[in-house]
Write a protein that holds these residues in place. Structure first.
Motif, short mmCIF file in Angstrom:
data_model
loop_
_atom_site.label_atom_id
_atom_site.label_comp_id
_atom_site.label_asym_id
_atom_site.label_seq_id
_atom_site.Cartn_x
_atom_site.Cartn_y
_atom_site.Cartn_z
N ALA A 9 0.85 -1.20 0.00
CA ALA A 9 0.00 0.00 0.00
C ALA A 9 0.88 1.24 0.00
CB ALA A 9 -0.89 0.01 1.24
N LEU A 10 0.45 2.25 -0.74
CA LEU A 10 1.14 3.54 -0.76
C LEU A 10 0.17 4.58 -0.18
CD1 LEU A 10 3.59 5.25 -1.76
CD2 LEU A 10 2.36 5.52 -3.92
N ILE A 11 0.65 5.33 0.83
CA ILE A 11 -0.20 6.34 1.47
C ILE A 11 0.43 7.71 1.30
CG2 ILE A 11 -1.29 7.10 3.63
CD1 ILE A 11 -0.88 4.28 4.75
N THR A 12 -0.35 8.68 0.78
CA THR A 12 0.12 10.06 0.84
C THR A 12 -0.57 10.71 2.04
OG1 THR A 12 -1.65 11.09 -0.47
CG2 THR A 12 0.20 10.14 -1.71
N GLY A 13 0.10 11.67 2.67
CA GLY A 13 -0.48 12.31 3.85
C GLY A 13 -0.42 11.41 5.07
N GLY A 71 8.14 13.44 -9.05
CA GLY A 71 8.54 12.65 -7.89
C GLY A 71 7.46 11.64 -7.51
N LEU A 72 6.20 12.06 -7.54
CA LEU A 72 5.10 11.14 -7.20
C LEU A 72 5.05 9.98 -8.20
CD1 LEU A 72 2.09 13.50 -6.30
CD2 LEU A 72 3.45 12.10 -4.74
N SER A 73 5.23 10.33 -9.45
CA SER A 73 5.19 9.31 -10.49
C SER A 73 6.33 8.29 -10.29
CB SER A 73 5.33 10.02 -11.83
OG SER A 73 5.30 9.11 -12.86
N ARG A 74 7.50 8.82 -9.94
CA ARG A 74 8.65 7.93 -9.70
C ARG A 74 8.38 6.99 -8.52
NH1 ARG A 74 11.92 8.56 -5.96
NH2 ARG A 74 11.57 10.79 -5.69
N ILE A 75 7.76 7.54 -7.47
CA ILE A 75 7.47 6.70 -6.29
C ILE A 75 6.52 5.56 -6.67
CG2 ILE A 75 6.41 6.68 -3.98
CD1 ILE A 75 7.47 9.62 -3.67
N VAL A 76 5.48 5.88 -7.45
CA VAL A 76 4.54 4.84 -7.87
C VAL A 76 5.29 3.77 -8.69
CG1 VAL A 76 2.53 4.34 -9.35
CG2 VAL A 76 2.51 6.34 -7.82
N ARG A 77 6.16 4.22 -9.58
CA ARG A 77 6.91 3.28 -10.43
C ARG A 77 7.83 2.39 -9.59
NH1 ARG A 77 9.59 6.78 -13.88
NH2 ARG A 77 11.54 6.32 -12.84
N GLU A 78 8.43 2.98 -8.57
CA GLU A 78 9.35 2.19 -7.71
C GLU A 78 8.59 1.21 -6.81
OE1 GLU A 78 12.73 5.60 -7.20
OE2 GLU A 78 11.75 4.87 -5.37
N VAL A 79 7.50 1.69 -6.21
CA VAL A 79 6.80 0.86 -5.22
C VAL A 79 5.91 -0.18 -5.90
CG1 VAL A 79 5.09 0.91 -3.33
CG2 VAL A 79 6.83 2.71 -3.49
N MET A 80 5.30 0.18 -7.03
CA MET A 80 4.32 -0.67 -7.72
C MET A 80 3.26 -1.18 -6.72
SD MET A 80 5.27 -0.69 -10.91
CE MET A 80 4.79 -2.17 -11.80
N PRO A 81 2.52 -0.24 -6.12
CA PRO A 81 1.58 -0.63 -5.06
C PRO A 81 0.36 -1.40 -5.59
CG PRO A 81 1.28 1.69 -5.62
CD PRO A 81 2.47 1.22 -6.42
N ALA A 116 -2.27 8.99 -13.16
CA ALA A 116 -1.59 8.80 -14.44
C ALA A 116 -0.48 7.76 -14.29
CB ALA A 116 -1.02 10.13 -14.93
N ALA A 117 0.24 7.81 -13.17
CA ALA A 117 1.32 6.83 -12.94
C ALA A 117 0.73 5.43 -12.74
CB ALA A 117 2.15 7.25 -11.73
N CYS A 125 -3.61 -1.41 -9.70
CA CYS A 125 -3.59 -0.78 -8.37
C CYS A 125 -4.94 -0.11 -8.10
CB CYS A 125 -2.47 0.27 -8.33
SG CYS A 125 -2.45 1.26 -6.82
N ARG A 126 -5.44 -0.30 -6.88
CA ARG A 126 -6.70 0.35 -6.49
C ARG A 126 -6.39 1.70 -5.84
NH1 ARG A 126 -11.20 -4.01 -4.81
NH2 ARG A 126 -11.17 -5.13 -6.79
N PHE A 127 -7.18 2.70 -6.17
CA PHE A 127 -6.89 4.07 -5.75
C PHE A 127 -8.04 4.64 -4.93
CE2 PHE A 127 -7.31 8.65 -6.47
CZ PHE A 127 -6.03 9.11 -6.20
N PHE A 128 -7.68 5.25 -3.79
CA PHE A 128 -8.68 5.93 -2.95
C PHE A 128 -8.31 7.39 -2.80
CE2 PHE A 128 -10.06 7.80 1.00
CZ PHE A 128 -11.40 7.47 1.04
N LEU A 129 -9.30 8.27 -2.99
CA LEU A 129 -9.11 9.70 -2.74
C LEU A 129 -9.96 10.12 -1.54
CD1 LEU A 129 -8.15 12.62 -3.53
CD2 LEU A 129 -10.25 12.78 -4.87
#
Ligand code: G4F
Length: 329
Positions: A9-13, A71-81, A116-117, A125-129
């Motif tokens: 899981a990737l969490i922002t905030g 930077g956000l895009s790179r993090i998604v690419r690295e983590v592949m959540p 977009a990433a 990947c499932r996305f929650f806003l």
């Protein structure tokens, strides 16, 4: 035997109230949890965001911000959540005029960059806003549900509504599992002190301990639908595990006034609030013609979610915690 890989899981905030509870919840059910934190948390060795003190050693941390879309895009690419929970953003409804461009642009471009990433690198990947009742704003009805027309009354609400439409667009156009929780006010001992619940519970505790004499507030007739933050994290998690991507209102369905809040908070420490509260115009905000109260029957029915902690218990818990914190200070 090959061990089964943990879900990521990737969490922002993540350093906020909701992000920190979510990180603990995901760790407790076996996830590998990656968190995006602002650069300043990495600048001083040993500096730990207070809300993350319980989970910090178990988290994977990434420096980033909503403004840094590459930077956000790179993090998604690295983590592949497997799951991405987008909770970051300005959270105070009153946005100073000079900050309007930043608040609007960061939420819009940050939400878009993550989606977009995801579309490009990890479309499963499932996305929650984290949306807000402020998206609805000037409501034509009360309580409000998922079908209530939105007419935001603040740049904050407008930015959340824009994020909601970006998520909907990615769901409909690209088939991404992207959902928005329309979150009504939710509180806990980790709430920031600029919000009215914590301002009052901290104030009641400080007055009880003789550290403060009065508490200045704005409109005490304002109505809000206040729930318990860990309950709302449970709702968020359920939304991401759903059979189909759907947006839901997350609320208790009960409106209370700031006066009700004062009664419970000061009642917990045995003090009459009328003797200490001072009304100050600078904290005043216009009252909504129709109060923001949520109708959460859809998530209750479809995902089996329920709010568990009554309003009075939430506020009492916050007062007790503030008493302890002040006594330690
Ligand atoms: O605690 P508040 O500042 O929260 P607000 O504006 O409702 O926003 C919170 O909930 C939203 C979801 O519904 C989120 F989107 C948002 O990020 C945030 O979490 O104010 C609550 C009410 C308002 O009606 C305000 O006018 O309390 C009233 N109030 C009265 N005196 C005050 C004060 N609010 C604050 N912050 N400070 C006062 O002195």
């Amino acid at each position: 035997m090959v061990a089964s890989a943990k879900r990521k899981a990737l969490i922002t905030g993540a350093s906020g109230q909701d992000g920190s509870y979510l990180a603990e919840k995901l760790l407790s059910v076996g996830y590998e949890v990656h968190c995006v934190l602002r650069n300043h948390w990495f600048e001083t060795e040993g500096l730990v965001p207070p809300n993350l003190s319980i989970s910090y050693d178990h988290l994977h941390l990434h420096a980033g911000s909503l403004e840094n879309v590459l930077g956000l895009s790179r993090i998604v690419r690295e983590v592949m959540p497997d799951e991405c929970y987008h909770l970051a953003g300005y959270s105070f409804v009153e946005v100073p005029f000079e900050e309007e461009p930043t608040v609007l642009a960061s939420l819009v471009s940050g939400t878009h960059a993550l989606l977009a990433a995801i579309r490009e690198f990890v479309p499963e990947c499932r996305f929650f806003l984290a949306g807000s009742s402020e998206m609805i704003g000037a409501a034509p009805e009360s309580p409000q549900s998922e079908t209530t027309a939105c007419r935001p009354r603040s740049i904050y609400g407008l930015s959340k509504l824009s994020g909601f439409h970006i998520a909907r667009f990615y769901r409909e156009k690209y088939g991404i599992y992207a959902v928005t929780g329309i979150l009504y006010n939710h509180e806990s001992v980790r709430r920031g002190t600029q919000f009215v619940t914590r301002k009052i519970t901290q104030g009641a505790a400080a007055i009880k301990l003789g550290r403060q004499k009065s508490l200045s507030l704005g409109n005490i007739d304002a109505v809000r639908d206040w729930g318990y933050a860990p309950d709302y994290i449970d709702a968020i998690y359920r939304m991401v595990q759903g059979d189909e991507p759907k947006d839901f209102v997350i609320a208790t369905g009960v409106g209370r006034t700031v006066r009700d809040l004062l009664e419970v908070a000061f009642g917990t420490v045995g003090i009459n609030w009328q003797d200490h509260v001072v009304i100050e115009p600078k904290f005043y905000r216009e009252i909504e013609a129709v109060p923001l109260i949520g109708d959460a029957r859809a998530i209750e029915l479809e995902l089996g979610w329920n709010a568990t902690k009554p309003f009075s218990e939430i506020i009492e818990e916050m007062v007790v915690s503030d008493l302890q914190l002040l006594q330690k200070a």
